[in-house]
Design an enzyme around this catalytic site. Sequence first.
Site, PDB file in Angstrom:
ATOM      1  N   TYR A 133     122.345  64.455  92.749  1.00 53.05           N
ATOM      2  CA  TYR A 133     121.425  65.592  92.605  1.00 53.05           C
ATOM      3  C   TYR A 133     120.909  65.972  93.982  1.00 53.05           C
ATOM      4  CZ  TYR A 133     117.225  68.118  90.882  1.00 53.05           C
ATOM      5  OH  TYR A 133     116.235  69.037  90.633  1.00 53.05           O
ATOM      6  N   LYS A 161     124.841  67.783  90.796  1.00 51.72           N
ATOM      7  CA  LYS A 161     123.990  68.941  90.526  1.00 51.72           C
ATOM      8  C   LYS A 161     123.608  69.501  91.883  1.00 51.72           C
ATOM      9  CE  LYS A 161     119.476  70.325  88.677  1.00 51.72           C
ATOM     10  NZ  LYS A 161     118.212  69.877  88.041  1.00 51.72           N
TER      11      LYS A 161
END
Length: 292
Positions: A133, A161
């Site tokens: 992330y 992400k």
Amino acid sequence: MFTGSIVAIVTPMDEKGNVCRASLKKLIDYHVASGTSAIVSVGTTGESATLNHDEHADVVMMALDLADERIPVIAGTGANATAEAISLTQRFNDSGIVGCLTVTPYYNRPSQEGLYQHFKAIAEHTDLPQILYNVPSRTGCDLLPETVGRLAKVKNIIGIKEATGNLTRVNQIKELVSDDFVLLSGDDASALDFMQLGGHGVISVTANVAARDMAQMCKLAAEGHFAEARVINQRLMPLHNKLFVEPNPIPVKWACKELGLVATDTLRLPMTPITDSGRETVRAALKHAGLL
């Protein structure tokens, strides 16, 4: 399960700031009915920063129980100390979650080598699939494509992400990873463009209140129907933007309450209630999206 519209779900609380099981059930039922691909429990939008470790684990396990195998659950397990992130991740071994979303270490701002060693160590201490992330606007460090390429070769690291909103990152990363490495947008406003460039979906804040629309937009994009997907996206664009008129998750939690999805918009300090002007701004965006 790691494609399409994945919601970064809020953590509903009662007026005293305790986690509200009834509201969480209502939210999860809403996402099951709306076609959301998966739930991320206790990520940034789920207020991971203001829950202690026991609460963090309890909320994820509560989400798993309420999901009852109807929708996959991904746990947010990031921390700025590697040992802490490993410990939190290991709490969910054999729990039933389908993977972990692990944010880059925040505040201490490690080097690219430090980031590589951090994520590699976590992946080596679990069999759970790991989604990197990258959100430098919050963490103060940027996981560069070259480092992502190195990490993509580590067992159990299956995707990222990417929340910079920088669309050039899609092709930069794609050139360095295998075709099965999952690319997820972390920026609702650019998610459709991200998918058109080869991304697989979005971990979405907007989906908290527009779950059916986000699921349909992602489905159309996956099928190559980008013109139809863009019609939905344009209707949602003010919402994508205005849900960040104040720090996340202040606006989206209020919007969930406004739509009757949760009982209160209670947050824990240092997060404070939405302002009057913020409320009116978000209400206008909800109306533009056809949700009010």
